[in-house]
Design a protein around this motif. Sequence first.
Motif, PDB file in Angstrom:
ATOM      1  N   PRO A   1      -3.142  -6.801  -4.169  1.00 47.04           N
ATOM      2  CA  PRO A   1      -3.276  -5.730  -5.163  1.00 47.04           C
ATOM      3  C   PRO A   1      -2.061  -4.806  -5.139  1.00 47.04           C
ATOM      4  O   PRO A   1      -1.675  -4.310  -4.078  1.00 47.04           O
ATOM      5  CB  PRO A   1      -4.542  -4.989  -4.709  1.00 47.04           C
ATOM      6  CG  PRO A   1      -5.296  -5.987  -3.891  1.00 47.04           C
ATOM      7  CD  PRO A   1      -4.266  -6.822  -3.203  1.00 47.04           C
ATOM      8  N   GLY A   2      -1.451  -4.615  -6.286  1.00 47.50           N
ATOM      9  CA  GLY A   2      -0.273  -3.763  -6.371  1.00 47.50           C
ATOM     10  C   GLY A   2       1.041  -4.508  -6.390  1.00 47.50           C
ATOM     11  O   GLY A   2       2.077  -3.932  -6.726  1.00 47.50           O
TER      12      GLY A   2
ATOM     13  N   LYS B   1       3.823  -6.510  -7.917  1.00 47.56           N
ATOM     14  CA  LYS B   1       4.245  -6.700  -9.300  1.00 47.56           C
ATOM     15  C   LYS B   1       5.271  -7.803  -9.489  1.00 47.56           C
ATOM     16  O   LYS B   1       5.363  -8.386 -10.567  1.00 47.56           O
ATOM     17  CB  LYS B   1       4.813  -5.383  -9.852  1.00 47.56           C
ATOM     18  CG  LYS B   1       3.780  -4.287 -10.029  1.00 47.56           C
ATOM     19  CD  LYS B   1       4.406  -3.058 -10.666  1.00 47.56           C
ATOM     20  CE  LYS B   1       3.365  -1.961 -10.902  1.00 47.56           C
ATOM     21  NZ  LYS B   1       3.979  -0.744 -11.492  1.00 47.56           N
TER      22      LYS B   1
ATOM     23  N   ARG C   1       0.827  -1.213   0.000  1.00 47.10           N
ATOM     24  CA  ARG C   1       0.000   0.000   0.000  1.00 47.10           C
ATOM     25  C   ARG C   1       0.854   1.253   0.000  1.00 47.10           C
ATOM     26  O   ARG C   1       0.447   2.304  -0.514  1.00 47.10           O
ATOM     27  CB  ARG C   1      -0.931   0.001   1.217  1.00 47.10           C
ATOM     28  CG  ARG C   1      -2.057  -1.019   1.150  1.00 47.10           C
ATOM     29  CD  ARG C   1      -3.130  -0.718   2.196  1.00 47.10           C
ATOM     30  NE  ARG C   1      -2.615  -0.752   3.561  1.00 47.10           N
ATOM     31  CZ  ARG C   1      -2.575  -1.842   4.327  1.00 47.10           C
ATOM     32  NH1 ARG C   1      -2.999  -3.008   3.840  1.00 47.10           N
ATOM     33  NH2 ARG C   1      -2.122  -1.789   5.561  1.00 47.10           N
TER      34      ARG C   1
ATOM     35  N   ARG D   1       6.767  -2.603  -4.585  1.00 50.36           N
ATOM     36  CA  ARG D   1       6.249  -3.406  -5.692  1.00 50.36           C
ATOM     37  C   ARG D   1       6.996  -4.709  -5.887  1.00 50.36           C
ATOM     38  O   ARG D   1       6.547  -5.592  -6.611  1.00 50.36           O
ATOM     39  CB  ARG D   1       6.304  -2.590  -6.999  1.00 50.36           C
ATOM     40  CG  ARG D   1       5.385  -1.364  -6.983  1.00 50.36           C
ATOM     41  CD  ARG D   1       3.938  -1.790  -6.940  1.00 50.36           C
ATOM     42  NE  ARG D   1       3.007  -0.668  -6.812  1.00 50.36           N
ATOM     43  CZ  ARG D   1       2.408  -0.319  -5.691  1.00 50.36           C
ATOM     44  NH1 ARG D   1       2.648  -1.000  -4.573  1.00 50.36           N
ATOM     45  NH2 ARG D   1       1.563   0.685  -5.656  1.00 50.36           N
TER      46      ARG D   1
ATOM     47  N   SER E   1      -0.984 -12.413  -4.770  1.00 52.00           N
ATOM     48  CA  SER E   1      -2.318 -11.935  -5.117  1.00 52.00           C
ATOM     49  C   SER E   1      -2.654 -10.581  -4.495  1.00 52.00           C
ATOM     50  O   SER E   1      -3.748 -10.051  -4.730  1.00 52.00           O
ATOM     51  CB  SER E   1      -3.367 -12.973  -4.696  1.00 52.00           C
ATOM     52  OG  SER E   1      -3.382 -13.130  -3.282  1.00 52.00           O
TER      53      SER E   1
END
Length: 334
Positions: free
Chosen positions: A97-98, A100, A67, A71, A95
């Motif tokens: 979010p964000g 990479k 958050r 990454r 999994s």
Amino acid sequence: MSLSSLTIEPALIDRYGRRIDYLRLSVTDRCDLRCTYCLPKGFKDFEEPKHWLNFDEIERVVAAFVRLGVRRVRLTGGEPLLRQGLSDLAARLSSLPGMKDLSLSTNATQLVRHARALKQAGVSRLNVSLDSLQSDRFAAIAGRDVLGDVLAGLAAAQAEGFSPIKLNMVVQPGVNDDEVESMVRFSLKQGFILRLIETMPVGETGRQSGFLDLQQVLRKLAQKFDLTPSALELGGGPARYWQNRDGDFTLGAITPISQHFCATCNRVRLSVDGTLYLCLGQEDKLALRPLLRSGISDKELEQAIRNAISLKPERHEFREQPSKVVRFMSATGG
């Protein structure tokens, strides 16, 4: 486009203007090898399992880092494949979010059994420690003759489609420095990226292993294998890279002593017990486990991480104070 419609990505910026977007996450301080530059023979002073962050705690901390703009996360140890259920943890982290880039550092002794599950869980890249291609020398460095297991693990990783696969060779004077060219030829033939690493004075074992300045080694390799500097950015780490004329071989070098990279440091390390280390060569740290187990909120956790990042030191002092860091590498995380 109005200013209100713009999405401003969060970022962790330290007091020297460096953006921290890379977390190295140790899931265990245990290892099935005893490499001479990492752990002394007979060492048993490992962290108690009750002090390990559990998977829920790890996921919560990593989610907070993501958050805040991190990454890239690398799973490390010790030997991370000794942590039971690692592929399940990897699936949870990949999994987020964000997220990479989820990668893994391993000695590959256990990789044959885990390669498929790790790939399915979302681990995309591997770094494999390999200091020698000679069985007797490998055993002398690592404490066990398991070179065959490592090579089998590499083959299994290739079969599962991991790419890139990087070989990490810690080059020690009088130990394996005469094997560098052989490792280059092996990596070229097998399609691996080879990275040469200078020994760091982390813990007594690191200081006793001896230091070899890689600059002269790199010049010789560049001439012999027709290598030229490359602007490749492979994984966000500190290595500088060279490629051959055909572009089918890449050589990296991690030179924390002869040519340090502190000015561009983008990473922090989280140990298995939840200690956030802000520099491999300093003692600046923040204990996250007590905060997590005292009921800290997500916002408070994020603020604690921000506060810690603001204290990240400018650079290590490996040359000036080589005996400063007394903890072993396995305690910090690779």
